[in-house]
Design a protein around this motif. Structure first.
Motif, PDB file in Angstrom:
ATOM      1  N   GLU A  92      -4.823   0.853   3.351  1.00  0.00           N
ATOM      2  CA  GLU A  92      -4.477  -0.284   4.199  1.00  0.00           C
ATOM      3  C   GLU A  92      -4.567   0.088   5.674  1.00  0.00           C
ATOM      4  O   GLU A  92      -4.998  -0.700   6.508  1.00  0.00           O
ATOM      5  N   GLU A  93      -4.137   1.321   5.987  1.00  0.00           N
ATOM      6  CA  GLU A  93      -3.987   1.702   7.400  1.00  0.00           C
ATOM      7  C   GLU A  93      -5.325   1.911   8.104  1.00  0.00           C
ATOM      8  O   GLU A  93      -5.420   1.731   9.317  1.00  0.00           O
ATOM      9  N   HIS A 111       0.845  -1.205   0.000  1.00  0.00           N
ATOM     10  CA  HIS A 111       0.000   0.000   0.000  1.00  0.00           C
ATOM     11  C   HIS A 111       0.874   1.246   0.000  1.00  0.00           C
ATOM     12  O   HIS A 111       2.091   1.164   0.232  1.00  0.00           O
ATOM     13  N   ASP A 148       6.790   2.354   5.297  1.00  0.00           N
ATOM     14  CA  ASP A 148       5.653   1.452   5.539  1.00  0.00           C
ATOM     15  C   ASP A 148       4.777   1.401   4.289  1.00  0.00           C
ATOM     16  O   ASP A 148       4.184   2.419   3.917  1.00  0.00           O
ATOM     17  N   GLY A 149       4.702   0.248   3.653  1.00  0.00           N
ATOM     18  CA  GLY A 149       3.892   0.103   2.445  1.00  0.00           C
ATOM     19  C   GLY A 149       4.638   0.505   1.195  1.00  0.00           C
ATOM     20  O   GLY A 149       4.805  -0.293   0.263  1.00  0.00           O
ATOM     21  N   HIS A 193       7.602  -5.856   3.264  1.00  0.00           N
ATOM     22  CA  HIS A 193       7.174  -4.814   4.196  1.00  0.00           C
ATOM     23  C   HIS A 193       8.292  -4.573   5.193  1.00  0.00           C
ATOM     24  O   HIS A 193       9.064  -5.483   5.487  1.00  0.00           O
ATOM     25  N   HIS A 238      -1.421  -7.222   7.605  1.00  0.00           N
ATOM     26  CA  HIS A 238      -1.009  -6.559   6.362  1.00  0.00           C
ATOM     27  C   HIS A 238      -1.996  -6.972   5.273  1.00  0.00           C
ATOM     28  O   HIS A 238      -2.805  -7.871   5.474  1.00  0.00           O
TER      29      HIS A 238
HETATM   30 ZN   LIG Z   1       1.983  -1.204   6.069  1.00  0.00          ZN
END
Ligand SMILES: [Zn+2]
Length: 430
Positions: free
Chosen positions: A142-143, A97, A108-109, A208, A376
């Motif tokens: 995603e978050e 993501h 992150d992502g 990730h 995830h």
């Molecule tokens: Zn993530």
């Protein structure tokens, strides 16, 4: 200082191998980091925001430049497809993501999306052509940072019935999810059209950042995820008798907090008796009446229990409940509990894990396995199709924070392990 300027000084250019380019990856990480940059040098790209859309558009431009066929689905997920020589075969899907928490990090992502693309760049540079089709995916939202519903894009692809739940949620400003997605040119009513025929996805692979300290403590750049932890949440109440702190003798007390503290201690000791990967946490405690001169009459607390496999997870839940009931009964107190949340563990396909280990060993790296304690997009896809994940070392284990950092050397090693592993997957025509 730009992210590029933070990444490049320590980069070992000897890692520019097999078509990997540290400069290209640093440029791209840096360009995405500029979108939604906060005053604290973090990233703010909530799901379905203009910033997330802009970041997706930029990656789509790079995917087109790399010769991929790019499309956006009804849930805003973006795909870049590299045709296989046998293009009718089921696809190998790889990505992550690009949305972030409100003042999040730059890896992150994003790293998972960019390494999925870097693989194509590396194959192009080395003249490698896949037998199977290969697709990069950028999953939406995603978050779940604005609407408290995460993994929206991957759930839509997996065919989860989302529109009812998402039709009821709104953000802290009172804006509905439906109107938020309209602002980026989507319609919630169309989300079910994002569902894919999952029999046409041979495997899903996600890189990730670890978001923890395990790889750093072991001095390893990259790890193989051996499963995504399942989660059981309990709500436990210990009931005793409130009393005056001065006039209630110690031997007459039915102190709920003393019993609860024994239960908390027992909970901290039980996971190690069940498995190496099990964890249990009491993170929330409500003491009643919560007065400094009152013997606590009631304590309500949460228990968060996780493990990488469902059988030991359930065994741990049972042991925790038995231990709590035993301690309460021995103190003459009441105990009630309920299970408030369950998320089953998702296993990593053992054949994929073997191929991941071979890719790591070919680079003279340890094939170190570890569970993912966090959920995830791979958790969503992994419930339906064979799934594999690599973790990349996080500096000081920090994540969801502007200080989140993974060195370009570690990213380069992950890129090489990933491209080797994926090359095996896209070469297999069985
Ligand atoms: Zn993530």
């Amino acid at each position: 200082m730009s992210l590029r300027e933070k990444l490049l000084p320590d980069y070992d250019r000897g890692l520019d191998l097999e078509g990997f380019s540290g400069d290209r990856l640093a440029d791209r990480l840096s360009a995405i980091a500029e979108i939604g940059l906060t005053t604290e040098a973090g990233s703010c790209r909530p799901g379905y925001s203009q910033a997330e859309r802009q970041a997706k558009d930029l990656v789509c431009d790079w995917m087109r430049e790399a010769g991929l066929a790019v499309r956006r689905d009804a849930a805003g997920n973006c795909f870049g497809r590299l045709a296989g020589r046998n293009d009718h075969l089921s696809v190998i899907l790889c990505g992550s993501h690009i949305d972030t928490v409100p003042n999040g990090g730059h890896f992150d992502g994003v790293l998972g999306v960019l390494l999925a693309l870097e693989t194509v760049e590396m194959w192009k540079a080395t003249g490698f052509e896949p037998e199977r089709p290969y697709e990069i995916v950028i999953f939406s939202e995603e978050e779940g940072s604005s609407f408290n519903v995460g993994c929206v894009g991957s759930s839509a692809v997996a065919g989860a019935p989302l529109t009812g739940q998402l039709g009821r949620v709104s953000d802290h400003e009172g804006r509905s999810f439906a109107s938020a997605v309209e602002e980026v040119g989507l319609s919630l009513a169309d989300f079910p059209a994002a569902r894919r025929d999952l029999s046409q996805i041979a495997a899903f692979v996600e890189v990730h950042i670890e978001q923890g300290l395990v790889l750093e403590r072991h001095g390893l750049p990259v790890g193989i995820v051996n499963g995504i932890c399942g989660l059981a949440a309990l709500d436990v109440t210990v009931t005793g008798q409130a009393g005056h702190a001065g006039t209630t003798p110690m031997n007459y007390r039915r102190d709920a907090l003393v019993a609860a503290s024994r239960i908390v201690t027992a909970i901290s000791e039980l996971p190690g008796q069940i498995s190496e990967t099990a964890v249990a946490t009491v993170g929330q405690l409500k003491v009643s009446p919560n007065g400094s001169n009152v013997v606590p009459g009631k304590v309500r607390f949460s228990v968060d229990i996780r493990d990488v496999a469902n059988e030991p997870l359930e065994r741990l839940v049972t042991r925790i409940v038995e231990a709590a009931a035993g301690i309460a009964a021995a103190s003459g107190l009441g105990l009630s509990w309920s299970r408030t949340f369950s998320q089953p563990a998702i296993a990593v396909d053992p054949r994929l894990k073997t191929l991941q280990a071979e890719a790591m060993r070919a680079l003279n790296l340890a094939a170190f396995e570890m569970p993912s304690g966090a959920g995830h997009d791979a958790m969503i896809l992994g419930a339906h199709v064979p799934m594999a994940m690599f973790f990349v070392r996080s500096k000081d284990g920090i994540s969801h924070n502007p200080l989140e950092f993974s060195s370009l050397n570690d990213c380069a090693i992950a890129a090489r392990a990933l491209s080797r592993f994926l090359a095996r997957l896209v070469s297999n025509t069985d």
